[in-house]
Motif scaffolding. Structure first.
Motif, PDB file in Angstrom:
ATOM      1  N   SER A 136      16.638 -47.557  32.736  1.00  0.00           N
ATOM      2  CA  SER A 136      17.336 -48.755  32.275  1.00  0.00           C
ATOM      3  C   SER A 136      16.388 -49.796  31.700  1.00  0.00           C
ATOM      4  O   SER A 136      16.837 -50.748  31.047  1.00  0.00           O
ATOM      5  CB  SER A 136      18.131 -49.375  33.427  1.00  0.00           C
ATOM      6  N   LEU A 137      15.090 -49.627  31.929  1.00  0.00           N
ATOM      7  CA  LEU A 137      14.093 -50.602  31.460  1.00  0.00           C
ATOM      8  C   LEU A 137      13.300 -50.096  30.259  1.00  0.00           C
ATOM      9  O   LEU A 137      12.303 -50.713  29.875  1.00  0.00           O
ATOM     10  CB  LEU A 137      13.125 -50.941  32.601  1.00  0.00           C
ATOM     11  N   THR A 138      13.733 -48.999  29.652  1.00  0.00           N
ATOM     12  CA  THR A 138      12.956 -48.428  28.546  1.00  0.00           C
ATOM     13  C   THR A 138      12.872 -49.370  27.345  1.00  0.00           C
ATOM     14  O   THR A 138      11.943 -49.278  26.548  1.00  0.00           O
ATOM     15  CB  THR A 138      13.567 -47.092  28.095  1.00  0.00           C
ATOM     16  N   HIS A 139      13.831 -50.292  27.192  1.00  0.00           N
ATOM     17  CA  HIS A 139      13.814 -51.235  26.075  1.00  0.00           C
ATOM     18  C   HIS A 139      12.915 -52.431  26.350  1.00  0.00           C
ATOM     19  O   HIS A 139      12.673 -53.249  25.456  1.00  0.00           O
ATOM     20  CB  HIS A 139      15.239 -51.745  25.811  1.00  0.00           C
ATOM     21  N   SER A 140      12.424 -52.572  27.574  1.00  0.00           N
ATOM     22  CA  SER A 140      11.636 -53.738  27.960  1.00  0.00           C
ATOM     23  C   SER A 140      10.170 -53.556  27.553  1.00  0.00           C
ATOM     24  O   SER A 140       9.641 -52.457  27.628  1.00  0.00           O
ATOM     25  CB  SER A 140      11.723 -53.960  29.472  1.00  0.00           C
ATOM     26  N   PRO A 141       9.522 -54.649  27.148  1.00  0.00           N
ATOM     27  CA  PRO A 141       8.129 -54.538  26.713  1.00  0.00           C
ATOM     28  C   PRO A 141       7.155 -54.384  27.875  1.00  0.00           C
ATOM     29  O   PRO A 141       7.419 -54.848  28.993  1.00  0.00           O
ATOM     30  CB  PRO A 141       7.896 -55.866  25.993  1.00  0.00           C
ATOM     31  N   GLY A 142       6.030 -53.728  27.626  1.00  0.00           N
ATOM     32  CA  GLY A 142       4.957 -53.640  28.606  1.00  0.00           C
ATOM     33  C   GLY A 142       5.212 -52.649  29.719  1.00  0.00           C
ATOM     34  O   GLY A 142       6.157 -51.860  29.709  1.00  0.00           O
ATOM     35  N   ASP A 143       4.346 -52.715  30.716  1.00  0.00           N
ATOM     36  CA  ASP A 143       4.413 -51.830  31.881  1.00  0.00           C
ATOM     37  C   ASP A 143       5.486 -52.346  32.839  1.00  0.00           C
ATOM     38  O   ASP A 143       5.430 -53.489  33.299  1.00  0.00           O
ATOM     39  CB  ASP A 143       3.054 -51.801  32.567  1.00  0.00           C
ATOM     40  N   VAL A 144       6.472 -51.511  33.140  1.00  0.00           N
ATOM     41  CA  VAL A 144       7.595 -51.944  33.980  1.00  0.00           C
ATOM     42  C   VAL A 144       7.473 -51.432  35.410  1.00  0.00           C
ATOM     43  O   VAL A 144       8.396 -51.611  36.205  1.00  0.00           O
ATOM     44  CB  VAL A 144       8.947 -51.480  33.377  1.00  0.00           C
ATOM     45  N   SER A 145       6.351 -50.822  35.753  1.00  0.00           N
ATOM     46  CA  SER A 145       6.226 -50.212  37.080  1.00  0.00           C
ATOM     47  C   SER A 145       6.391 -51.242  38.195  1.00  0.00           C
ATOM     48  O   SER A 145       7.003 -50.964  39.229  1.00  0.00           O
ATOM     49  CB  SER A 145       4.882 -49.488  37.210  1.00  0.00           C
TER      50      SER A 145
END
Length: 274
Positions: A136-145
């Protein structure tokens, strides 16, 4: 009414300025007004300078003490509605860091006793598997870990037993495939698991159910004090009691059409087979 971000940001100052002008027109000092409406002078000062947004009860006491006309009161209450609405655009959220938003949500959830989630399009983070959260966070910029980790950490609140949660999901929310079939199957199992927890009510609304109002936006209601609404470009937060009441009533309407318990779980399983 269009809610421009700049208008929302200025509303608190405008409200304070208008109250200050009404007080001066009534020939009252801040101290005299404070005594008339039994509100501290320091609080009156903070309201007039925009440092504090008054509650509707405070406003009623102030307007009564000022002898405001119906037209003046209506204008002030409209400004109060704007002052109690907050706009957070997506770009600002990204600049602050998505993990910061997770910390804010955790505080909101910890302070509430009853939380209601209406989910017309996707599964919310509190109900999601790690794979679903990441997808669900694939559209968000940068590292989402870090954001993924914080979302998972927030899920612990569901088992604390000190507050109640009601989740309403449409068929689309359950079936919208942001993962391959195996991942979506795991997500459905997660919903079935959480639906059995003591302080969680999880309901589903199948397509074809006759609804008087369409499911337009994801929204969350925290007790009777706050409602947040999500759109593609950001998030609106409503603190005006009338707005929160409207979202509670909307939630109750959808809740009447949802399937809960074993019936709801049977429906989730059936969606997995079709």
């Amino acid at each position: 009414m269009a809610l421009e971000p700049e208008e929302l940001a200025a509303a608190r100052d405008d409200l304070g300025a208008e109250l200050r002008e009404l007080r001066r027109a009534a020939g009252l000092s801040g101290d005299r007004l404070a005594r008339r409406c039994s509100i501290s002078q320091s609080k009156i000062s903070k309201i007039e300078t925009g440092r504090l947004t008054p509650t509707l009860v405070d406003l009623d006491r102030i307007l009564t003490a000022l002898g405001a006309t119906a037209e003046q009161a209506a204008r002030v209450l409209q400004r109060a509605k704007l002052a109690n609405t907050e706009w957070q655009d997506k770009r600002t959220l990204w600049r602050k860091g998505l993990e910061t938003r997770q910390s804010e949500l955790k505080v909101l959830e910890s302070a509430a006793s009853e939380i209601r989630f209406f989910l017309p399009t996707m599964v919310t983070g509190l109900l999601a598997t790690p794979a679903y959260i990441k997808a669900s966070l694939t559209h968000s910029p940068g590292d989402v870990s870090s954001t993924v980790a914080k979302k998972i950490d927030r899920q612990a609140i569901l088992r604390e037993g000190t507050r109640s949660f009601t989740f309403l999901l449409t068929e689309q929310a359950v079936r919208w495939a942001i993962l391959p079939p195996g991942g979506m199957a795991a997500q459905r199992e997660r919903l079935l698991e959480v639906s059995r927890w003591q302080n969680v009510r999880l309901g589903v609304i199948p397509l074809g159910v006759l609804l008087p109002r369409g499911p337009m936006n994801t929204f969350t209601v925290y007790d009777d004090r706050l409602a947040t609404v999500e759109i593609f470009t950001g998030r609106l937060a409503f603190r005006d009691a009338r707005d929160v009441k409207a979202y509670r009533e909307l939630f109750a309407m959808y809740e009447e059409h949802a399937l809960f318990g074993d019936t709801g779980r049977d429906q989730i399983r059936a969606w997995g087979r079709s």
